[in-house]
Design an enzyme around this catalytic site. Structure first.
Site, PDB file in Angstrom:
ATOM      1  NE  ARG B 121      -3.848  -2.019   1.730  1.00 46.58           N
ATOM      2  CZ  ARG B 121      -3.791  -2.916   2.930  1.00 46.58           C
ATOM      3  NH1 ARG B 121      -2.990  -2.602   3.739  1.00 46.58           N
ATOM      4  NH2 ARG B 121      -4.733  -4.576   2.764  1.00 46.58           N
ATOM      5  CE  LYS B 143      -0.591  12.629 -14.705  1.00 45.43           C
ATOM      6  NZ  LYS B 143      -1.018  13.555 -16.783  1.00 45.43           N
ATOM      7  CD  GLU B 185       6.604  15.077 -23.560  1.00 47.68           C
ATOM      8  OE1 GLU B 185       5.877  16.236 -23.187  1.00 47.68           O
ATOM      9  OE2 GLU B 185       5.505  13.964 -23.763  1.00 47.68           O
ATOM     10  CE  LYS B 227       5.144  16.482 -16.142  1.00 54.84           C
ATOM     11  NZ  LYS B 227       5.302  15.160 -16.798  1.00 54.84           N
ATOM     12  CD  GLU B 237      -4.059  15.639 -16.008  1.00 55.14           C
ATOM     13  OE1 GLU B 237      -3.897  13.923 -15.417  1.00 55.14           O
ATOM     14  OE2 GLU B 237      -3.623  15.787 -16.862  1.00 55.14           O
ATOM     15  NE  ARG B 241       0.283  17.084 -13.768  1.00 55.85           N
ATOM     16  CZ  ARG B 241       1.029  15.853 -12.923  1.00 55.85           C
ATOM     17  NH1 ARG B 241       0.717  15.965 -11.342  1.00 55.85           N
ATOM     18  NH2 ARG B 241       1.693  14.710 -12.781  1.00 55.85           N
ATOM     19  CG  ASN B 245      -2.570  15.174 -20.711  1.00 49.77           C
ATOM     20  OD1 ASN B 245      -1.502  15.339 -20.628  1.00 49.77           O
ATOM     21  ND2 ASN B 245      -2.577  15.818 -19.507  1.00 49.77           N
ATOM     22  CG  HIS B 248      -0.122  14.299 -24.050  1.00 47.65           C
ATOM     23  ND1 HIS B 248       0.954  15.403 -24.626  1.00 47.65           N
ATOM     24  CD2 HIS B 248       1.067  13.416 -23.462  1.00 47.65           C
ATOM     25  CE1 HIS B 248       2.209  15.283 -24.213  1.00 47.65           C
ATOM     26  NE2 HIS B 248       2.526  14.082 -23.242  1.00 47.65           N
ATOM     27  CG  HIS B 252      -2.466   8.997 -25.539  1.00 44.36           C
ATOM     28  ND1 HIS B 252      -3.222   9.867 -23.428  1.00 44.36           N
ATOM     29  CD2 HIS B 252      -0.490   9.152 -24.757  1.00 44.36           C
ATOM     30  CE1 HIS B 252      -2.359   9.658 -23.302  1.00 44.36           C
ATOM     31  NE2 HIS B 252      -1.163   9.584 -23.796  1.00 44.36           N
ATOM     32  CG  HIS B 265       4.620   9.072 -25.094  1.00 47.47           C
ATOM     33  ND1 HIS B 265       3.685   9.543 -25.152  1.00 47.47           N
ATOM     34  CD2 HIS B 265       5.053  10.062 -24.024  1.00 47.47           C
ATOM     35  CE1 HIS B 265       2.792  10.728 -23.910  1.00 47.47           C
ATOM     36  NE2 HIS B 265       4.015  10.915 -23.555  1.00 47.47           N
TER      37      HIS B 265
END
Lengths: 367, 367
Positions: B121, B143, B185, B227, B237, B241, B245, B248, B252, B265
């Site tokens: 956990r 992330k 990026e 960033k 987010e 934030r 993206n 993206h 994606h 990517h």
């Protein structure tokens, strides 16, 4: 017959949530105030779904309610089964504003909660526990997760629900063995923190085993209140919360040895608590009469009082060494310094531990 | 040769952490101040481990350092590979006081971070990104996650590292195609928030493609600072934030269509940013000359400028519908209202979107 709703608040700042307890709440209680978006995914299992899935869906009028039904049992608390929740969410195009609902026992609750913790990096969820064990234990506190072949609950997250709905009527369909397993955790609260509750349980245990509704409601309420109090004081298990693990280190070893699902969690914890009480006597923390009193109550709850047949002290030592309550290789145990007063200690003499293990091994099991 | 260490702080209250940037830090920088217990598990892959695993282990003098080496590639960013980290942790009996270390690119970082978020956990972890992309993007922000067959990064958690170590010397062994992917990026930060940085990049792009160390260090530092600033303003987010993206959603879709790992990517994001710029022109947000300027820079970074061969506008629409940036079924996109100024909007005319998709589909790919 719809009765009044008892509401208990788990106080965790901006992650606080209510526990709603009552007879006949399923199907009549509107849970949409706890749903932020338009989508709901109810997760249940093959045993519970035929009994309560339609009633659970009726708690979310006006929402897109999808369902996924998993196989029933602790042995399915694994990645493959968890992934079926993700499959359903993605196939039905649930966004990050979806709400998951766990309808079932601790396994469904732990897996659904963990799915909610991980789906798109975290979405809300609601608990509707339908077993005594999950009502008094796993639905309160935010622990979620799955098992790994090398250890129980090794993969998981802390993730608090938006609300918990406990319908005591669901206990009428629960097998007697699962009632006993739930009572183990109920008794635990008396042992660790609440001697008056323990005394009350000694008077009520026959009614509880017989599923007398008022006794069950009282036991659930006092158990949830006790757990909610402990969790509120120590959400991330930094200290106090560890006392909730009374009997669990021994119990996890028993469950792993027996193979997941062969002993119920509560059954293993019941025996584990007796082992903790026995060790507490050997370390001079409590009197033999205290351990005897705990033993009588556990026995009257129809819980096993010995380790599984064939399990040895060496099995315990091996299996406890990968238990997650270990810190840097030291064995930390929850023990009793009185009935109603637990402590966490690393100060365990190995010969006393060995004597306790031997006292509980080698007999034929009551299971 | 050990150079000076540049330290950048990501400001997240009690989850704040430093980013250490410098040439030759691997093996010479002591990272034990960021390790609470005695155990460390370094996770790397088959490409990076032979180059840097020994140097990484040397950053943790006096600790029990275990290692696990995963196969290399986005297609292994799945549960089966993640589980090898859990296997290693449990086989080596790592407790909840262990620290995980991610040594590699974004895939290793995302998987190691997610393993740290879930193991017992939640345990701490340290990022040692060795690709330009992971240095300027995935190592900052918390992330973590894995892919699902129905969507990228669908299963994961927010989990902040204890520290990030960026050794710019590792870029000298990076394949040119991955350098370009990382530059996508880098360019993104200029496009969304920092026009002066964009101008600087137009002057430095040849040096960057040629791996000139000072230019790389400057680009990494300014990218991480940008960033870190955005993440500090919006850790979970909720709003701002989302501008990170840019490109993206289209990207994606491209990655999913091409099959994980066939397009890098950053390559997909590069094309996606051009699509976002094109759509911004069609919606009257920026001038054609602005999109052209972005296109020239992307081209000089040697990034693909068209969708994969065979990909149709319908493929885009289908694949974007399960993208996690969707909210209740509406398509939300990051667009530009100037170079250096991004916005998030759901106000996208479908005929403009269609025109952009057609403009980027149907050509042979540069990949």
């Amino acid at each position: 017959m719809r009765e009044s709703v008892l509401e208990l608040k788990v106080d965790l700042g901006d992650r606080s949530y209510p526990i709603l307890i009552g007879q006949g709440l399923l199907g009549s209680q509107d849970l949409t105030p706890y749903v932020a978006g338009n989508q709901v995914m109810v997760v249940s299992n093959e045993t519970v779904a035929p009994l309560y899935l339609e009633a659970a869906k009726a708690c979310f009028p006006g929402k897109q309610v999808d369902t996924v039904v998993l196989p029933d049992g602790e042995k399915y608390k694994d990645w493959q089964t968890l992934n079926r929740i993700f499959d359903a969410l993605l196939e039905r195009r649930h966004t990050r504003k979806t709400t998951l609902v766990a309808l079932g026992g601790g396994v469904v609750g732990d897996m659904t909660g963990f799915a909610a913790a991980c789906y798109q990096r975290g979405v809300p969820f609601i608990q509707i526990p339908t077993t005594l064990l999950s009502q008094v234990d796993s639905s309160v506190g935010g622990k979620t997760g799955i098992n790994h072949p090398l250890g129980k609950n090794m993969i998981g997250a802390f993730h608090q629900p938006e609300a918990v709905l406990i319908d005591t009527a669901t206990l009428q369909t629960l097998p007697p063995r699962e009632v006993s397993a739930g009572l183990a955790e109920v008794i635990k609260y008396g042992l660790i923190r609440d001697e008056p509750f323990l005394s009350w349980l000694e008077g009520a245990i026959t009614d509880l085993v017989g599923l007398q509704p008022e006794a069950l409601a009282e036991a659930i309420h006092r158990s949830c209140a006790c757990k909610a109090e402990v969790v509120a004081l120590d959400e991330r298990e930094g200290g106090l919360r560890a006392i909730l693990n009374l009997g669990h280190t021994f119990g996890h070893a028993i469950e792993t040895f027996a193979g997941y699902g062969n002993w119920l969690h509560g059954e293993a914890v019941g025996t584990g608590m007796l082992m903790a009480a026995d060790l507490s006597v050997r370390l001079g923390l409590i009197a033999p009469a205290d351990a005897e009193r705990a033993g009588v109550l556990i026995g009257r709850a129809r819980l096993p009082e010995k380790a599984p047949a064939g399990m040895t002290p060496e099995d315990f030592l091996t299996l406890m060494a990968v238990d997650k309550k270990n810190v840097d290789g030291n064995l930390r145990l929850v023990l009793l310094r009185a009935l109603g007063d637990a402590l966490v200690t690393s100060d365990v003499k190995s010969d006393s531990l060995q004597a306790t293990l031997e006292a509980f091994c080698g007999a034929s099991t009551s299971r």
